[in-house]
Design a protein around this motif. Sequence first.
Motif, mmCIF file in Angstrom:
data_model
loop_
_atom_site.group_PDB
_atom_site.id
_atom_site.type_symbol
_atom_site.label_atom_id
_atom_site.label_comp_id
_atom_site.label_asym_id
_atom_site.label_seq_id
_atom_site.Cartn_x
_atom_site.Cartn_y
_atom_site.Cartn_z
ATOM 1 N N SER A 92 -65.724 -33.762 71.159
ATOM 2 C CA SER A 92 -66.330 -32.437 71.035
ATOM 3 C C SER A 92 -65.993 -31.623 72.274
ATOM 4 C CB SER A 92 -67.858 -32.533 70.895
ATOM 5 O OG SER A 92 -68.236 -33.074 69.651
ATOM 6 N N VAL A 93 -65.573 -30.387 72.070
ATOM 7 C CA VAL A 93 -65.304 -29.460 73.169
ATOM 8 C C VAL A 93 -66.016 -28.157 72.864
ATOM 9 C CG1 VAL A 93 -63.562 -28.192 74.481
ATOM 10 C CG2 VAL A 93 -63.038 -30.491 73.626
ATOM 11 N N ILE A 94 -66.901 -27.716 73.764
ATOM 12 C CA ILE A 94 -67.694 -26.499 73.574
ATOM 13 C C ILE A 94 -67.273 -25.452 74.611
ATOM 14 C CG2 ILE A 94 -70.025 -25.537 73.523
ATOM 15 C CD1 ILE A 94 -71.037 -28.332 72.775
ATOM 16 N N PHE A 95 -67.130 -24.206 74.192
ATOM 17 C CA PHE A 95 -66.699 -23.120 75.068
ATOM 18 C C PHE A 95 -67.894 -22.298 75.553
ATOM 19 C CE2 PHE A 95 -62.932 -24.296 72.824
ATOM 20 C CZ PHE A 95 -61.850 -23.931 73.619
ATOM 21 N N PRO A 96 -67.771 -21.638 76.712
ATOM 22 C CA PRO A 96 -68.851 -20.779 77.233
ATOM 23 C C PRO A 96 -69.184 -19.633 76.289
ATOM 24 C CG PRO A 96 -67.272 -21.300 78.965
ATOM 25 C CD PRO A 96 -66.662 -21.781 77.676
ATOM 26 N N ILE A 97 -70.388 -19.068 76.441
ATOM 27 C CA ILE A 97 -70.865 -18.049 75.492
ATOM 28 C C ILE A 97 -71.101 -16.680 76.121
ATOM 29 C CG2 ILE A 97 -71.913 -19.823 74.038
ATOM 30 C CD1 ILE A 97 -74.663 -18.947 75.125
ATOM 31 N N CYS A 98 -70.659 -16.469 77.365
ATOM 32 C CA CYS A 98 -70.844 -15.173 78.009
ATOM 33 C C CYS A 98 -69.498 -14.623 78.489
ATOM 34 C CB CYS A 98 -71.809 -15.289 79.194
ATOM 35 S SG CYS A 98 -73.479 -15.850 78.741
ATOM 36 N N TRP A 99 -69.342 -13.302 78.414
ATOM 37 C CA TRP A 99 -68.075 -12.633 78.728
ATOM 38 C C TRP A 99 -68.358 -11.445 79.650
ATOM 39 C CZ3 TRP A 99 -65.997 -8.350 75.198
ATOM 40 C CH2 TRP A 99 -64.738 -7.920 75.622
ATOM 41 N N ASP A 100 -67.397 -11.141 80.519
ATOM 42 C CA ASP A 100 -67.606 -10.009 81.431
ATOM 43 C C ASP A 100 -67.492 -8.656 80.733
ATOM 44 O OD1 ASP A 100 -64.868 -9.492 81.162
ATOM 45 O OD2 ASP A 100 -64.345 -10.202 83.174
ATOM 46 N N GLY A 101 -67.062 -8.645 79.481
ATOM 47 C CA GLY A 101 -66.999 -7.414 78.701
ATOM 48 C C GLY A 101 -65.809 -6.535 79.010
ATOM 49 N N LYS A 102 -64.931 -6.992 79.889
ATOM 50 C CA LYS A 102 -63.791 -6.170 80.301
ATOM 51 C C LYS A 102 -62.459 -6.879 80.121
ATOM 52 C CE LYS A 102 -66.681 -4.068 83.902
ATOM 53 N NZ LYS A 102 -66.851 -3.875 85.367
ATOM 54 N N ASN A 103 -62.345 -8.060 80.684
ATOM 55 C CA ASN A 103 -61.067 -8.754 80.736
ATOM 56 C C ASN A 103 -60.880 -9.684 79.541
ATOM 57 O OD1 ASN A 103 -60.120 -7.882 83.514
ATOM 58 N ND2 ASN A 103 -62.109 -8.795 84.029
ATOM 59 N N LEU A 104 -59.722 -9.569 78.907
ATOM 60 C CA LEU A 104 -59.406 -10.430 77.775
ATOM 61 C C LEU A 104 -58.915 -11.800 78.218
ATOM 62 C CD1 LEU A 104 -57.574 -7.817 75.518
ATOM 63 C CD2 LEU A 104 -59.966 -8.557 75.403
ATOM 64 N N ASP A 105 -58.565 -11.923 79.487
ATOM 65 C CA ASP A 105 -58.096 -13.178 80.048
ATOM 66 C C ASP A 105 -58.262 -13.090 81.560
ATOM 67 O OD1 ASP A 105 -57.015 -15.717 80.232
ATOM 68 O OD2 ASP A 105 -55.019 -15.167 79.527
ATOM 69 N N SER A 106 -58.019 -14.170 82.250
ATOM 70 C CA SER A 106 -58.061 -14.215 83.714
ATOM 71 C C SER A 106 -57.041 -15.261 84.154
ATOM 72 C CB SER A 106 -59.470 -14.576 84.207
ATOM 73 O OG SER A 106 -59.992 -15.699 83.537
ATOM 74 N N PRO A 107 -56.640 -15.240 85.423
ATOM 75 C CA PRO A 107 -55.582 -16.154 85.872
ATOM 76 C C PRO A 107 -55.820 -17.624 85.538
ATOM 77 C CG PRO A 107 -55.946 -14.479 87.533
ATOM 78 C CD PRO A 107 -57.016 -14.277 86.492
ATOM 79 N N ASN A 108 -57.065 -18.078 85.632
ATOM 80 C CA ASN A 108 -57.354 -19.474 85.284
ATOM 81 C C ASN A 108 -57.920 -19.613 83.874
ATOM 82 O OD1 ASN A 108 -59.925 -18.456 85.565
ATOM 83 N ND2 ASN A 108 -60.587 -19.941 87.105
ATOM 84 N N HIS A 109 -57.951 -18.492 83.136
ATOM 85 C CA HIS A 109 -58.406 -18.438 81.744
ATOM 86 C C HIS A 109 -59.883 -18.794 81.593
ATOM 87 C CE1 HIS A 109 -54.123 -18.207 81.258
ATOM 88 N NE2 HIS A 109 -53.981 -19.408 81.774
ATOM 89 N N ALA A 110 -60.621 -18.714 82.701
ATOM 90 C CA ALA A 110 -62.044 -19.068 82.669
ATOM 91 C C ALA A 110 -62.936 -18.091 83.425
ATOM 92 C CB ALA A 110 -62.244 -20.468 83.233
ATOM 93 N N ASP A 111 -62.411 -17.359 84.400
ATOM 94 C CA ASP A 111 -63.256 -16.485 85.221
ATOM 95 C C ASP A 111 -63.837 -15.316 84.443
ATOM 96 O OD1 ASP A 111 -62.973 -18.060 87.438
ATOM 97 O OD2 ASP A 111 -61.461 -16.797 88.412
ATOM 98 N N HIS A 112 -63.222 -14.913 83.354
ATOM 99 C CA HIS A 112 -63.739 -13.784 82.566
ATOM 100 C C HIS A 112 -64.844 -14.221 81.613
ATOM 101 C CE1 HIS A 112 -60.877 -15.774 80.013
ATOM 102 N NE2 HIS A 112 -61.057 -14.947 79.005
ATOM 103 N N ILE A 113 -65.091 -15.522 81.534
ATOM 104 C CA ILE A 113 -66.191 -16.052 80.719
ATOM 105 C C ILE A 113 -67.139 -16.837 81.622
ATOM 106 C CG2 ILE A 113 -64.981 -16.102 78.518
ATOM 107 C CD1 ILE A 113 -64.274 -19.034 79.081
ATOM 108 N N SER A 114 -68.321 -17.130 81.092
ATOM 109 C CA SER A 114 -69.319 -17.810 81.919
ATOM 110 C C SER A 114 -70.340 -18.502 81.032
ATOM 111 C CB SER A 114 -70.020 -16.788 82.821
ATOM 112 O OG SER A 114 -71.132 -17.354 83.485
#
Length: 347
Positions: free
Chosen positions: A200-222
Amino acid sequence: MAPSAWLSLLAFAAAAQAQSGGSAMLRFGCSNIVIDRIDPLVDPGKIPSPHVHQIIGGDAFNASMPVGDISQVATCTSCTYEEDFSNYWTANVYFKARNGTFKRVPIMVNDAIGAANGGMTVYYSSPGKGAVTAFKPGFRMFSGDAKRRTPTNLGKSTQSCFRCYDGPNFKGNVMSPCFDPQRDTEGFPTKPCLGGWRSSVIFPICWDGKNLDSPNHADHISHPVGGPASFTVMSAKCPSTHPVKIPQVHLEIVWDTTKFNNKNDWPADGSQPFVLSHGDTTGFGQHGDYVFGWKGDSLQKAMDNACFAASCKQLKSQSFSKANQCVVKNAVKENNDGWLERLPGME
């Protein structure tokens, strides 16, 4: 999933819908489109990439993928919801025999899914109408840490876990993902599992509302305030840095490890013999990649209309006889099924 487990899930979802005023939880299957050593998220354009993945979803998948609307590029999808041209991929699992050779563990079809060609089960969850904002074209994200070799000790809020089935036909599958203290482990199971096991792999459920991606593909979500959200539990508040709540994406992969249950083939010291394709022998480095590709506002409609499992009148469905025909040619020509002297890419 055993009938009793599926009924438990139905009851769980019904209770959640009653409490939230119409929560949504899509659950559907997607067949493999390819087993390949490319990774357009972490290693774009690189052929081959460092390790093998199993990939599902739309046929736009490639070593390099456009940042725009993938649904306008793909021509088919291996998912049963035919508006979903997204791509989802994870590392493969290999068995390392006592003699040091490796073999890729086959992927089984999850219960209550249908005649898929291996693949994964995909979940999208929302606490109610208007409670989440569906992803935008070009959105990408990553869950997990491929370099992790120690547990997070998050308990039921673990974002990556393995379930060891008691026997054939998903025996013992009676609790939500990562909730079973007897059968769920954050790392690889350490004993032979009579019915195989599930990732099972679960993804974060919060987004900064601006960036569709980030260099590590994780900083724009939380994760939300207070830490990661467990399966379908989305009541927590998002932090001010990432104020937009997005659907919870959850992937399940079922591995037929029963083919490797003979302890005489395991290491002489009795240690567990499985390894992820990027060389992780612990399982703590399990991770998932996601490129959004739902057509138009179809995902938003599903999240706002209390869609459940494979039942959603706002979405179009296709049979696995059609979904299984959606495939992608291998970019890397190498042995993905026989016994190997080393893991592909691991020199």
